[in-house]
Design a protein around this motif. Structure first.
Motif, PDB file in Angstrom:
ATOM      1  N   GLN A  43      14.206   3.785 -12.854  1.00  0.00           N
ATOM      2  CA  GLN A  43      13.999   2.378 -13.210  1.00  0.00           C
ATOM      3  C   GLN A  43      14.465   2.071 -14.641  1.00  0.00           C
ATOM      4  O   GLN A  43      13.821   1.306 -15.362  1.00  0.00           O
ATOM      5  CB  GLN A  43      12.522   2.011 -13.040  1.00  0.00           C
TER       6      GLN A  43
ATOM      7  N   ARG B  11      15.119   5.739  -8.961  1.00  0.00           N
ATOM      8  CA  ARG B  11      13.889   6.446  -9.323  1.00  0.00           C
ATOM      9  C   ARG B  11      13.429   6.202 -10.746  1.00  0.00           C
ATOM     10  O   ARG B  11      12.253   6.036 -11.007  1.00  0.00           O
ATOM     11  CB  ARG B  11      14.090   7.948  -9.144  1.00  0.00           C
TER      12      ARG B  11
ATOM     13  N   MET C 296       0.547   0.561   0.670  1.00  0.00           N
ATOM     14  CA  MET C 296       0.823   1.990   0.755  1.00  0.00           C
ATOM     15  C   MET C 296      -0.095   2.660   1.785  1.00  0.00           C
ATOM     16  O   MET C 296       0.341   3.504   2.560  1.00  0.00           O
ATOM     17  CB  MET C 296       0.653   2.644  -0.629  1.00  0.00           C
TER      18      MET C 296
ATOM     19  N   LEU D  54      -0.604  -3.668  -3.556  1.00  0.00           N
ATOM     20  CA  LEU D  54       0.410  -2.635  -3.373  1.00  0.00           C
ATOM     21  C   LEU D  54      -0.221  -1.371  -2.793  1.00  0.00           C
ATOM     22  O   LEU D  54       0.339  -0.723  -1.905  1.00  0.00           O
ATOM     23  CB  LEU D  54       1.088  -2.309  -4.708  1.00  0.00           C
TER      24      LEU D  54
ATOM     25  N   GLU E 131       7.226   9.528  -3.374  1.00  0.00           N
ATOM     26  CA  GLU E 131       6.988   8.725  -4.565  1.00  0.00           C
ATOM     27  C   GLU E 131       7.446   7.287  -4.381  1.00  0.00           C
ATOM     28  O   GLU E 131       8.349   7.006  -3.610  1.00  0.00           O
ATOM     29  CB  GLU E 131       7.742   9.344  -5.746  1.00  0.00           C
ATOM     30  N   VAL E 132       6.804   6.410  -5.132  1.00  0.00           N
ATOM     31  CA  VAL E 132       7.203   5.005  -5.138  1.00  0.00           C
ATOM     32  C   VAL E 132       8.316   4.829  -6.167  1.00  0.00           C
ATOM     33  O   VAL E 132       8.201   5.274  -7.300  1.00  0.00           O
ATOM     34  CB  VAL E 132       6.008   4.100  -5.491  1.00  0.00           C
ATOM     35  N   THR E 133       9.402   4.184  -5.740  1.00  0.00           N
ATOM     36  CA  THR E 133      10.521   3.933  -6.656  1.00  0.00           C
ATOM     37  C   THR E 133      10.406   2.543  -7.287  1.00  0.00           C
ATOM     38  O   THR E 133      10.622   2.383  -8.476  1.00  0.00           O
ATOM     39  CB  THR E 133      11.863   4.045  -5.902  1.00  0.00           C
ATOM     40  N   ALA E 134      10.083   1.550  -6.484  1.00  0.00           N
ATOM     41  CA  ALA E 134      10.063   0.187  -7.007  1.00  0.00           C
ATOM     42  C   ALA E 134       9.028  -0.637  -6.259  1.00  0.00           C
ATOM     43  O   ALA E 134       8.603  -0.265  -5.159  1.00  0.00           O
ATOM     44  CB  ALA E 134      11.435  -0.462  -6.861  1.00  0.00           C
ATOM     45  N   VAL E 135       8.620  -1.718  -6.868  1.00  0.00           N
ATOM     46  CA  VAL E 135       7.755  -2.703  -6.198  1.00  0.00           C
ATOM     47  C   VAL E 135       8.314  -4.076  -6.531  1.00  0.00           C
ATOM     48  O   VAL E 135       8.915  -4.255  -7.581  1.00  0.00           O
ATOM     49  CB  VAL E 135       6.285  -2.593  -6.665  1.00  0.00           C
ATOM     50  N   TYR E 136       8.163  -5.012  -5.611  1.00  0.00           N
ATOM     51  CA  TYR E 136       8.619  -6.365  -5.923  1.00  0.00           C
ATOM     52  C   TYR E 136       7.885  -7.386  -5.076  1.00  0.00           C
ATOM     53  O   TYR E 136       7.200  -7.036  -4.110  1.00  0.00           O
ATOM     54  CB  TYR E 136      10.136  -6.509  -5.767  1.00  0.00           C
TER      55      TYR E 136
ATOM     56  N   THR F  59       4.065 -12.597  -8.414  1.00  0.00           N
ATOM     57  CA  THR F  59       3.517 -11.407  -9.062  1.00  0.00           C
ATOM     58  C   THR F  59       3.184 -10.326  -8.036  1.00  0.00           C
ATOM     59  O   THR F  59       2.909 -10.622  -6.873  1.00  0.00           O
ATOM     60  CB  THR F  59       2.219 -11.743  -9.826  1.00  0.00           C
ATOM     61  N   VAL F  60       3.222  -9.087  -8.494  1.00  0.00           N
ATOM     62  CA  VAL F  60       2.685  -7.997  -7.683  1.00  0.00           C
ATOM     63  C   VAL F  60       1.286  -7.680  -8.200  1.00  0.00           C
ATOM     64  O   VAL F  60       0.977  -7.915  -9.370  1.00  0.00           O
ATOM     65  CB  VAL F  60       3.558  -6.722  -7.750  1.00  0.00           C
ATOM     66  N   GLU F  61       0.431  -7.197  -7.305  1.00  0.00           N
ATOM     67  CA  GLU F  61      -0.925  -6.814  -7.715  1.00  0.00           C
ATOM     68  C   GLU F  61      -1.185  -5.392  -7.243  1.00  0.00           C
ATOM     69  O   GLU F  61      -0.876  -5.050  -6.102  1.00  0.00           O
ATOM     70  CB  GLU F  61      -1.968  -7.751  -7.107  1.00  0.00           C
ATOM     71  N   ARG F  62      -1.725  -4.577  -8.135  1.00  0.00           N
ATOM     72  CA  ARG F  62      -1.908  -3.160  -7.834  1.00  0.00           C
ATOM     73  C   ARG F  62      -2.712  -2.932  -6.556  1.00  0.00           C
ATOM     74  O   ARG F  62      -2.323  -2.143  -5.711  1.00  0.00           O
ATOM     75  CB  ARG F  62      -2.575  -2.452  -9.020  1.00  0.00           C
TER      76      ARG F  62
END
Lengths: 403, 460
Positions: free
Chosen positions: B436, B434, B296, B292, B310-315, B286-289
């Motif tokens: 998604q 961008r 950043m 993340l 800008e953020v394009t993706a998270v993984y 899982t990702v967690e805000r």
């Protein structure tokens, strides 16, 4: 077709209405559309109401999109679908690619009307896993209205801008019953009557809440909410991530034109013209979201500015640069203010990041140009009249909040 | 074969189609073995190999004298050797190891000495201002560092796809949704029961990554190590941010992790990550805000201008770490059985080296094909021409990543056709830009309908 006099990028309401006006005035205009069909977002927005301002009747999105396209074609505009612009170059040259491969097009004027998109799940940093079934409203509407497909049965809807209610209507059309509607703010963002819709559909509305995590490996299995009453886990098989519209300005960001860091769209003057005077812009690319009717009217007005430009009747570029001086102000457009009688933008369009009560002021030096009392919600339509004459000194948009 | 459920007998069965399994399949096929690859998921690269930082490492910071180092060095050289014929990209970025405190500055000489001992002789020491002269977007807080010119960027997936594609083009067989349930060794042959049917093979190689210990148990009855999954979260920035860093920006590593890296990707984005978080779960990353956001912030400390992008993706990815740091490769657990376990974050760089090592360990002779086929992977990286630049592509479907209809069709056909949307994304980059999937999801659902083992939309 011989060399076009105007290239329009994007065949949505703004691009098509501008193309129609330009073609009616006898100008050679080509509209470049990357999708297989012209019409823009209304094409996959199956419900009403569209077309009241433009065609004096209530139409569905697809019917409206087709009417816009047919009107432009009848006026003499050329529409090239399946044609993607890959670069904007100085002086009105654009690189495109289509099934025929890459080519270079050029025209004295290029009108940018690429529209908007919603903020993605990723850009919102929503936690959890990345299963299928998490999508924006536009993707849902494409599946439902264009494909006749239904991606889930009980999704959670995130956001309460107008488009979130459009998502609810789309769900109702497809027999999808949302499990919850979630809004991080203290109240529904869209117009107040909309708040009845989830209740009429039996969808629980969670205010001051957010999605903490999405669970499920290949498909969504549950959504965990942060609510004022603690964590709530909701069984759901999808998530509709709505709103947070941002200009589809990737082409601008990678070109000599750049973007306004505040609003994310192009920097324009009252004529809708960019710093490179070969480029104009109109429609939702300017700001985030407005209605199709608004974009249509803006496209038409911008077409008249372009006609003036082609005839050499526009004043030279330049004017006072606008500075936005408050974090609650998300957008103010146009950003270059100048003598603008008969210009398409005679008002400053403004958007807020949160609910604000107070005074909005446009100042130049110690002179107050315009002042207005506001009590407004985020993402709602808000504007100030622009003064007919201005010097080139910096103009500031200020906000003084009252409690 | 008399057993109706039998899926055939082979010289070699490779369990797991991650990057290591794909490289093994290639090495054994090119050595002349008849190979079957058993993958439990609907598509290849569905486990540890689906999320990594896509760096081709030189091995400068690997443990001296280790098998890991030897495999990375070999893997690095072999990638350079095969990449042009397999159509694999290479972005010659070079890395900078940067010290941000006096303590870190003090540890630089040891790191540089280790790198030299590991055979990396082209290091260049950097002062703080020297680093900023090469990378003007770096924060002024940087104290010192050194440059490792040989560290490069690759496509994390096309490499593995290319290895497997070459194996398949030369006779190997891929079975998907074929999870190994049990093994039995009799008469010098392994009989494997899988969810797709029975397979027999003379030699079984366990490359099951995050499930390596479990596969050991199912096949041989016991395991000699325990997987301790280590999660890494990543933030991918918009392509506009890629101009901020030409080099791969590495921190001074700790004992546990290489630390948070900032680098471009082969697709022209900018990556910040990974974290290193121990967890028990092998299936869910899982990702967690908050994490993340912390990534950043760290990214912005290194490159202050990142705040404007800008953020394009998270993984999040899982690395198959074990209770020990080194690779867990053994051939003495059972006859005709080799375990290739504990290949952590260096698997992408080392895969070809690991495969060559395991081939030597196996010590068997087959008749190698005289003139093997070299299928070239379609290029989807910034290193080379893209399909949209050529006529006849059928139009763009994914507008953000400029993925053409022809590319998607190609990825949905052939012996290695995508089995899931995730697999289609890894092969073409659809929906990874961008927006998604805002624009192209509906079109993709139309094109892929009825053609994926794991459908994009599930209907009852």
């Amino acid at each position: 077709m011989t060399e076009p006099e105007v290239i329009v990028v994007g065949a949505g309401p703004a691009g098509l209405s501008a193309a129609t006006e330009l073609a009616r005035a006898g100008r050679r205009v080509v509209v470049l559309e990357r999708e297989a069909e012209a019409g823009g977002v209304p094409r996959h927005c199956g419900h009403s109401p569209y077309g009241m301002r433009e065609f004096k009747r209530v139409m569905s999105g697809p019917a409206y999109a087709a009417r816009l396209r047919d009107t432009a074609l009848a006026a003499g505009a050329t529409i090239r679908t399946g044609t993607t612009v890959t670069a904007l170059l100085p002086g009105g040259r654009v690189e495109v690619t289509s099934d025929q491969g890459p080519e270079m097009l050029a025209a004295p004027v290029v009108l940018l009307a690429m529209g908007v998109r919603e903020t993605s799940r990723a850009a919102r940093l929503i936690g959890g896993e990345k299963p299928g079934g998490v999508m924006n409203t536009a993707a849902l509407q494409g599946l439902v209205y264009l494909n006749g497909q239904s991606p889930f049965r009980r999704p959670v809807v995130l956001g309460t801008e107008l488009v979130a209610f459009s998502a609810l209507l789309t769900c109702r059309h497809a027999g999808i019953k949302p499990a919850a509607m979630v809004e991080p703010g203290p109240r529904v963002t869209a117009w107040s009557a909309a708040r009845w819709l989830p209740r009429l559909m039996g969808v629980p509305l969670y205010l001051q809440s957010d999605i903490a995590a999405i669970r499920g490996r290949s498909r969504v299995e549950a959504v965990v909410l942060h609510t004022p009453n603690g964590e709530v886990e909701i069984e759901a098989d999808g998530v509709i991530v709505t709103g947070g519209f941002r200009p589809e300005s990737a082409l601008l960001r990678t070109s000599h034109l750049g973007v306004d860091p505040q609003g994310g769209g192009p920097v324009i003057d009252a004529w809708g013209r960019l710093a490179d005077p070969a480029y104009f812009a109109a429609g939702n690319l300017l700001r985030g979201v407005e209605t199709a009717g608004w974009c249509w009217a803006e496209g038409r007005r911008t077409a008249h500015a372009i006609l003036s430009a082609l005839e050499g009747r526009l004043p030279a570029p330049g004017g006072a640069r606008l500075t936005v001086a408050h974090p609650a102000l998300r957008l103010a457009v146009p950003q270059v203010l100048g003598p603008a009688s008969d210009a398409p933008h005679d008002r400053l369009q403004i958007r807020l990041t949160r609910a604000v009560k107070g005074r909005l002021r446009l100042t130049q030096g110690d002179r107050v140009l315009v002042e207005a009392r506001i009590d407004a919600l985020p993402e709602r339509r808000l504007s100030l009249p622009l003064p007919p004459t201005l010097s080139d000194a910096e103009v500031r948009l200020e906000l003084e909040e009252t409690r | 074969m008399s057993d109706p459920l039998s899926l055939g007998s082979y010289d070699v069965a490779v369990i797991g189609a991650g990057v290591v399994g794909c490289a093994l399949a290639r090495a054994f096929t090119l050595a002349g073995a008849r190979v079957v690859v058993l993958e439990k998921a609907a598509d290849v690269l569905d486990g540890a190999s689906k999320g990594n930082s896509a760096i081709l490492h030189t091995g400068f910071d690997a443990p001296e004298g280790s098998l890991e180092l030897a495999c990375i060095r070999d893997g690095y050289a072999l990638y350079h050797e095969v990449r042009e014929r397999l159509g694999l990209p290479l972005v010659r970025a070079g890395a900078m190891v940067l010290a941000w405190s006096e303590e870190e500055v003090a540890s630089l000489p040891t790191l540089m000495a280790q790198a030299e001992a590991n055979g990396i002789t082209d290091l260049e020491p950097l002062t703080g201002p020297g680093a900023r002269a090469l990378e003007p977007a770096l924060s002024a807080a940087v104290r010192a560092g050194f440059r490792v010119p040989g560290e490069h960027l690759i496509d994390p997936w096309s490499a593995a796809h290319g290895y497997l594609a070459q194996a398949l083009a030369n006779g190997a067989v891929l079975l998907r949704q074929a999870e190994v349930l049990a093994g039995r060794h009799s008469g010098g042959v392994w009989h494997l029961a899988t969810t797709a049917g029975a397979v027999s093979a003379d030699l079984v190689i366990n490359a099951a990554g995050l499930w390596g210990d479990e596969v050991d148990r199912r096949v041989t009855g016991e395991s000699w190590f325990t997987i301790k999954p280590r999660k890494g979260q990543f933030v991918v920035y918009d392509k506009t941010a890629a101009a901020l860093a030409g080099h791969i920006l590495l921190p001074v590593p700790t004992k546990i992790t290489k630390g948070i890296v900032v680098c471009r990707t082969a697709f022209g984005n900018l990556l910040v990550g990974p974290t290193a978080e121990e967890q028990d779960d092998r299936d869910h990353a899982t990702v967690e805000r908050e994490t993340l956001q912390a990534l950043m912030r760290r990214g912005e400390e290194i490159l202050p201008a990142l705040a404007e992008h800008e953020v394009t993706a998270v993984y999040a990815g899982l690395r198959p770490a074990t209770e020990e740091k080194h690779y867990r490769i053994r051939d003495d657990l059972a006859p005709g059985y080799i375990c290739v376990g504990g290949i952590r974050s260096t698997g992408l760089s080392a895969a070809l080296g690991i495969a060559a090592h395991v081939l030597r360990l196996a010590g068997r002779d087959w008749a190698a094909p005289a003139d093997p086929v070299w299928p070239a992977m379609p290029n989807i990286s910034v290193d080379g021409q893209r399909d949209w630049q050529c006529a006849g592509h059928g139009g763009i479907v994914c507008h953000c990543e400029l993925v053409t209809r022809r590319e998607i069709e190609a990825a949905l056909t052939g012996p290695m056709a995508a089995g899931s949307l995730a697999g289609l994304k890894r092969r073409t980059r659809v929906t990874m830009g961008r927006c998604q999937g805002f624009y192209c999801s509906a079109e993709l659902a139309r094109i892929s309908e009825g053609r994926l083992l794991q459908p994009m939309l599930e209907h009852d």
